[in-house]
Design an enzyme around this catalytic site. Structure first.
Site, PDB file in Angstrom:
ATOM      1  N   HIS A   1     -43.556  32.568  21.957  1.00  0.00           N
ATOM      2  CA  HIS A   1     -42.780  31.344  22.061  1.00  0.00           C
ATOM      3  C   HIS A   1     -43.691  30.106  22.024  1.00  0.00           C
ATOM      4  CE1 HIS A   1     -39.173  29.216  23.228  1.00  0.00           C
ATOM      5  NE2 HIS A   1     -39.983  28.433  23.906  1.00  0.00           N
TER       6      HIS A   1
ATOM      7  N   ARG B   1     -28.474  32.167   8.118  1.00  0.00           N
ATOM      8  CA  ARG B   1     -28.248  33.601   7.937  1.00  0.00           C
ATOM      9  C   ARG B   1     -27.783  34.208   9.251  1.00  0.00           C
ATOM     10  NH1 ARG B   1     -33.148  37.404   6.237  1.00  0.00           N
ATOM     11  NH2 ARG B   1     -33.699  37.221   8.431  1.00  0.00           N
TER      12      ARG B   1
ATOM     13  N   GLU C   1     -30.900  42.254  -1.155  1.00  0.00           N
ATOM     14  CA  GLU C   1     -32.179  42.827  -0.730  1.00  0.00           C
ATOM     15  C   GLU C   1     -32.147  44.342  -0.666  1.00  0.00           C
ATOM     16  OE1 GLU C   1     -33.237  40.958   2.999  1.00  0.00           O
ATOM     17  OE2 GLU C   1     -31.199  41.031   3.742  1.00  0.00           O
TER      18      GLU C   1
ATOM     19  N   ASP D   1     -37.507  42.538   1.412  1.00  0.00           N
ATOM     20  CA  ASP D   1     -36.828  43.822   1.578  1.00  0.00           C
ATOM     21  C   ASP D   1     -36.511  44.469   0.246  1.00  0.00           C
ATOM     22  OD1 ASP D   1     -36.641  44.492   4.322  1.00  0.00           O
ATOM     23  OD2 ASP D   1     -35.407  42.707   4.573  1.00  0.00           O
TER      24      ASP D   1
ATOM     25  N   ARG E   1     -42.857  47.609   4.204  1.00  0.00           N
ATOM     26  CA  ARG E   1     -43.522  46.311   4.054  1.00  0.00           C
ATOM     27  C   ARG E   1     -44.573  46.049   5.122  1.00  0.00           C
ATOM     28  NH1 ARG E   1     -38.338  42.282   5.207  1.00  0.00           N
ATOM     29  NH2 ARG E   1     -39.693  40.785   6.212  1.00  0.00           N
TER      30      ARG E   1
ATOM     31  N   CYS F   1     -35.498  33.775  -1.463  1.00  0.00           N
ATOM     32  CA  CYS F   1     -36.008  33.352  -0.158  1.00  0.00           C
ATOM     33  C   CYS F   1     -37.023  34.327   0.419  1.00  0.00           C
ATOM     34  CB  CYS F   1     -34.876  33.102   0.824  1.00  0.00           C
ATOM     35  SG  CYS F   1     -33.954  34.572   1.255  1.00  0.00           S
TER      36      CYS F   1
END
Ligand code: PEP
Ligand code: MG
Length: 587
Positions: free
Chosen positions: A193, A336, A435, A459, A469, A506
């Protein structure tokens, strides 16, 4: 003063030089100081006063944080205020004071210990982690038992914050103050964070330094190099000079980037393209635009769950989305819905471990399984759409039925809002991510159901080439320029354009100079990426002409392998546009 160089993880780029300010951690007393029965009332009143003082402080901090860095960061203090309000906590403290006839310090230490060991035995990681919040609140009350002694006159001089770790509440509070030059922590990683917050506020940070708190004291001079992940303690003058000039170079480089940001997004032959940003937090919107983003092409909303202490409420979702929409306005924000599940496991959702997470209940599969959560999200996104610049994006679509199901739910949520007279953009566009190979193959079918498409190449490549990945052992096979990938990308882009629907990429591919040229050659105009790569991609696309690139890419498609394709394109592009990859090389 000893000179030392420590290596950590560069969490937020930039260089700062300044004096150390160690964040104090409360050391709970292990001394059991007794009191006489006559002192009991005074001692309980002292505890009550400390609690009240803590309550006021938390409310003040909450307001300050909300004003300085945003509503979403202030929610954590609501959780702390709730803990403070818990009557059983106060009752247990009182009981120890009365029964054991001791000072409040001892009572708090005991309760702290009890809570910490109780939390330790909780199997659920999420609830176990909540011990930090309890610890945070109890520490504050403890300090407030002797406020006068504790309230040192802090000068306002700019300092480098050094600590073991920062709780989300501390990070929000400390970094929202203007006098923090940089941060150096024992703990933490790139995605902690504090790291994310430091990046968005442009404060250099190095984390994961293991034991810096043991090696420095207040007033020591520190150089924090967030770009290379290094911290120098009490550097000799020659070294300090070296870093002052490094800082200058870095600042010049940033200026250059900002200059690029202001240039038009046009190819040499005048084709318009749109660099957009992938973000994870609303704080990233402004910095992204200053790097040249012309929209937020992907807001990974799952990060809202990461920074919340419990399941985020509709309000928390709403505030995050609305802030993005407002700060990006009139540019678009593609929100998203959460892509959770698989390896993106979040403790508060208690997702069961799956044998094969990448092929499991992830993205929209998870959301359709947990419809109540999706509803909350859709309501919040719709409410945030009043400025008419918000779009909804659905991850991990595999088949037609999933879109149908999402649309039914979407319609229900819209009706519900209408009946409650809540305003939203009734024409909000709905798009899906391509994806999964199966979805890519039926682009022609899916595109008719939605307003736009967005290709998640990270993806798509992983599933298309069967290459995890994140697995180093097979990363050599992860090739965006593999002829199969190029064929499917060409098909997706051309199919959606033929259907008159907008298409974006993206995934990371949009941030790679060579791949971006290939995508341009396929006719792509919207490139969404990590904002730090925007200047580089803008430079590349600005130095070429669309038509010749299209021809080069068309030829390259006839080659047999990623390597041949890469070599061919680099050679042809460099002959024609020698400056195309200049910026990519500097980086
Ligand atoms: C992708 O898969 O390319 C993508 C952009 O989504 P994420 O990286 O969040 O999975
Ligand atoms: Mg993805």
């Amino acid at each position: 003063m000893e000179y030392l160089r420590l290596r950590g993880i560069g969490a937020s780029p930039g260089i700062s030089i300044g004096e150390v300010l160690l964040t104090e951690r409360v050391i709970f007393s292990s001394r059991k100081d007794g009191i006489s029965p006559g002192q009991l009332d005074t001692e309980i009143a002292r505890l009550e006063k400390a609690i009240e003082r803590t309550r006021r402080q938390l409310t003040d901090i909450k307001d300050k944080v909300r004003e300085k860095i945003g509503e979403e960061h202030s929610f954590i203090f609501d959780a702390h205020l709730l803990i403070l309000k818990d009557s059983s906590l106060f009752a247990s403290l009182k009981k120890i004071i009365t029964e054991e006839k001791t000072r409040a310090e001892w009572a708090i230490s005991q309760i702290h210990e009890q809570y910490m060991s109780k939390f330790e035995s909780i199997a659920d990681e999420y609830f176990r982690e909540r011990k930090f919040d309890v610890s945070d609140v109890l520490s504050r009350v403890y300090k407030n038992l002797e406020p006068v002694e504790q309230e040192k006159t802090h000068d306002d001089k700019e300092k480098i914050l050094v600590g073991h770790d920062l709780l989300p509440s501390e990070a929000a509070l400390r970094l929202s103050q203007e006098n923090v030059l940089a941060v150096a922590l024992d703990m933490g990683g790139q995605t902690s964070h504090t790291a994310i917050l430091a990046r968005s506020l442009n404060i250099p940070a190095v984390v994961g330094l293991r034991n810096i708190t043991k090696r420095v004291k207040n007033g020591d001079i520190l150089i924090v190099d967030g770009t290379d992940g290094e911290v120098l303690i009490n550097p000799p003058p020659a070294i300090e000079k070296e870093f002052i000039s490094k800082r200058q170079r870095y600042e010049n480089y940033r200026k250059e980037l900002r200059k690029t940001a202001k240039l038009k997004s046009l190819t040499l032959d005048g084709e318009r393209f749109y660099p957009m940003a992938n973000i994870e937090m609303p704080e990233e919107v402004k910095p992204a635009f200053s790097l040249g983003a012309e929209g937020i092409g992907l807001y990974r909303s799952e990060f809202i769950y990461l920074r919340s202490t419990s399941l985020p409420s509709e309000e928390e979702h709403y505030h995050a989305y609305y802030r993005c929409a407002k700060e990006a306005h009139p540019a678009h924000v593609y929100i998203r819905t959460m892509d959770i599940g698989g390896e993106k496991n979040l403790p508060q959702l208690k997702i069961e471990k799956e044998p094969n997470p990448a092929l499991g209940l992830r993205g929209i599969r998870f959301s359709l399984h947990e419809k109540a959560l999706l509803r909350v999200q859709l309501r919040a996104i719709l409410r945030a759409s009043v400025l008419k610049n918000v779009r909804i994006l659905i991850p991990m679509i595999t088949e037609y039925e999933e879109i149908k199901e999402v649309k039914i739910l979407f319609q229900e949520v819209k009706e519900e809002l209408k009946s409650q007279k809540v305003k939203f953009d009734t024409h909000i566009p709905l798009g899906v991510m391509i994806e999964v190979p199966a979805a890519a193959t039926i682009t022609d079918v899916l595109v008719r159901e939605v307003d736009y498409l967005s290709i998640g190449t990270n993806d798509l490549i992983q599933y298309y080439l069967a290459v995890d990945r994140s697995n180093e052992l097979v990363s050599y096979l992860f090739k965006p320029l593999h002829p199969s990938i190029l064929r499917i990308l060409k098909f997706i882009i051309e199919t959606s354009q033929a259907a008159g629907k907008e298409i974006t990429v993206c995934g990371e591919m949009a941030a790679d100079p060579l791949s971006a040229l290939v995508l341009l050659g396929f006719g792509l105009r919207k490139f969404s990426m990590n904002p730090i790569f925007i200047p580089r991609i803008k430079e590349v696309l600005r130095s070429v002409e669309f038509k010749p690139i299209q021809r080069i890419v068309r030829k390259a498609m006839q080659l047999k392998s990623a390597q041949e394709i890469e070599e061919y394109i680099i050679e042809r592009v460099l002959v024609k546009y020698p400056k195309a990859f200049l910026m990519g090389q500097i980086n």
